[in-house]
Design a protein around this motif. Structure first.
Motif, PDB file in Angstrom:
ATOM      1  N   ALA A 187      -6.395   6.701  13.151  1.00  0.00           N
ATOM      2  CA  ALA A 187      -7.352   7.745  12.778  1.00  0.00           C
ATOM      3  C   ALA A 187      -6.591   8.974  12.323  1.00  0.00           C
ATOM      4  N   ARG A 188      -7.221   9.753  11.464  1.00  0.00           N
ATOM      5  CA  ARG A 188      -6.650  11.023  11.019  1.00  0.00           C
ATOM      6  C   ARG A 188      -7.799  12.026  10.822  1.00  0.00           C
ATOM      7  N   TRP A 189      -7.470  13.295  11.000  1.00  0.00           N
ATOM      8  CA  TRP A 189      -8.461  14.371  10.846  1.00  0.00           C
ATOM      9  C   TRP A 189      -8.197  15.129   9.565  1.00  0.00           C
ATOM     10  N   ASP A 190      -9.211  15.252   8.713  1.00  0.00           N
ATOM     11  CA  ASP A 190      -9.099  16.003   7.466  1.00  0.00           C
ATOM     12  C   ASP A 190      -9.791  17.355   7.663  1.00  0.00           C
ATOM     13  N   PRO A 191      -9.015  18.428   7.871  1.00  0.00           N
ATOM     14  CA  PRO A 191      -9.626  19.737   8.146  1.00  0.00           C
ATOM     15  C   PRO A 191     -10.366  20.322   6.951  1.00  0.00           C
ATOM     16  N   GLU A 192     -10.030  19.886   5.734  1.00  0.00           N
ATOM     17  CA  GLU A 192     -10.683  20.424   4.551  1.00  0.00           C
ATOM     18  C   GLU A 192     -12.128  19.944   4.444  1.00  0.00           C
ATOM     19  N   SER A 193     -12.339  18.660   4.662  1.00  0.00           N
ATOM     20  CA  SER A 193     -13.690  18.096   4.552  1.00  0.00           C
ATOM     21  C   SER A 193     -14.368  17.947   5.909  1.00  0.00           C
ATOM     22  N   LEU A 194     -13.658  18.348   6.988  1.00  0.00           N
ATOM     23  CA  LEU A 194     -14.178  18.202   8.355  1.00  0.00           C
ATOM     24  C   LEU A 194     -14.624  16.764   8.610  1.00  0.00           C
ATOM     25  N   THR A 195     -13.726  15.832   8.266  1.00  0.00           N
ATOM     26  CA  THR A 195     -14.032  14.410   8.388  1.00  0.00           C
ATOM     27  C   THR A 195     -12.982  13.713   9.247  1.00  0.00           C
ATOM     28  N   LEU A 196     -13.455  12.890  10.179  1.00  0.00           N
ATOM     29  CA  LEU A 196     -12.573  12.034  10.952  1.00  0.00           C
ATOM     30  C   LEU A 196     -12.520  10.683  10.240  1.00  0.00           C
ATOM     31  N   GLU A 197     -11.353  10.345   9.730  1.00  0.00           N
ATOM     32  CA  GLU A 197     -11.177   9.110   8.974  1.00  0.00           C
ATOM     33  C   GLU A 197     -10.535   8.058   9.868  1.00  0.00           C
TER      34      GLU A 197
END
Length: 351
Positions: free
Chosen positions: A90-100
């Motif tokens: 898993a990774r966190w994208d702070p720009e889109s506020l999405t947990l991938e």
């Protein structure tokens, strides 16, 4: 034209211009509510109990800001050359506020990820604004969801909040002074009240400092709520002269009046002596009034909340020029002390 309370102020700037009316029967209330609601974190779930692959996601921050968080899970893909199993990550994208989330699979591309694998992968992501929990044995399928249900803290500390009616009463909890004071106000009329919740301190000095800080925030109430209190009270605390003076100070800034309670059992001499240190915007209230609490016990409570609600009711029903004297007060059973009153006698207790 302006009055201390109960009248609409008409402001004329120059010439023939439109007038602005300001409603002045607005109450400013400061108090405590230690078990008030702290807000709700946004959440969401994927999977189904039938397949035993349910995963629950919860924002790590409470409030509506969690409602914009997204969670997306995609199936892992083995490398084209030298295919090998892919671990769940898993990774966190702070720009889109999405947990991938990448769902683990075997060397043939068949998904092997289980809820526990996803929860473990999410827990290892630094800075992620969402947590995951799941213990089922089913296989997790790709999914996409947006968290929902997050609510801001209804009564944050030292922040003015506009309240009308009883809708938010349950969010204040049972402890402290705010719920009872709002109930006393609403017994007279569902008046617009600007509420400031302060920290509930056991130490007397810290408690006084917390209440004074809350009183000070009333001066910014219009900027925060668009409403400016014109009747300011702090039931349960204004017996303290430091608090009383704080109320008088903010009342001067707001062109308001303040109702300051006297201590339980205060004598006539004590009230008269105390009155000398206050100005025209302050009204000292004595005696306390008897009412029934939530357990059915008869108790004596400060009068300021009742008086503020009564003032608002009179303003709306009869007009600002009507006195509070000789008016019905709802939901009280009696008074703590009875003072002598003789019509025309300047030396009676009441005078």
């Amino acid at each position: 034209m302006s009055q201390l309370h109960g009248v609409e102020t008409i402001e004329l700037t120059s010439g023939t211009v439109a007038v602005t009316t300001i409603q002045t029967a607005i109450i400013g209330l400061v108090g405590t509510a230690p078990d008030a609601s702290g807000g709700t974190a946004a959440s969401g779930s994927s999977g189904t109990p039938i397949l035993d692959n349910v995963i629950d996601f919860t924002a790590t921050i409470k409030g509506r800001q969690g409602n914009v968080i997204n969670v997306a899970a995609l199936a892992g893909q083995p490398a084209a050359e030298n295919p090998a199993a892919v671990a769940t990550s898993a990774r966190w994208d702070p720009e889109s506020l999405t947990l991938e989330i990448t769902l683990g699979c075997d060397e043939h591309g068949a998904i092997t990820a289980k809820p526990g694998d996803v929860a473990e992968a999410v827990g290892g992501v630094d800075g992620a604004k969402v947590s995951a929990a799941g213990t089922g044995d089913g296989i997790v399928q790709p999914f996409s969801l947006q968290l929902a249900g997050g609510e801001d803290e209804p009564f944050p500390l030292n922040t003015p909040v506009a309240v009308v009616g009883t809708t938010l009463l349950s969010r204040l909890g049972e402890k402290g002074t705010l719920k009872q004071a709002l109930t006393d106000i609403n017994d007279q009329r569902n008046a617009l009240t600007v509420v400031v919740r302060v920290a509930d301190e056991n130490d007397v000095a810290k408690r006084r400092a917390a209440v004074l800080k809350g009183i000070g925030t009333l001066s910014s109430a219009k900027s925060v709520t668009t409403y400016q209190p014109r009747i300011v009270i702090a039931p349960g605390f204004s017996e303290d002269d430091a608090v009383g003076k704080g109320l008088e100070t903010v009342a001067g800034k707001l062109r308001a009046v303040t109702y300051v309670d006297c201590a339980s059992g205060a004598t006539l001499q004590e009230v008269v002596q105390r009155r000398q240190s206050y100005g025209a915007r302050t009204e000292l209230l004595r005696p306390r009034v008897q009412a029934s609490d939530a357990d059915g016990q008869l108790v004596y409570r400060p009068y300021s909340a009742f008086a503020a609600g009564l003032r608002a009711r009179i303003d709306f029903e009869k007009g600002w020029w009507w006195s509070k004297s000789n008016q019905d007060i709802n939901n009280i059973l009696g008074v703590e002390q009875i003072d002598e009153f003789i019509l025309g006698d300047e030396n009676c207790d009441a005078n």
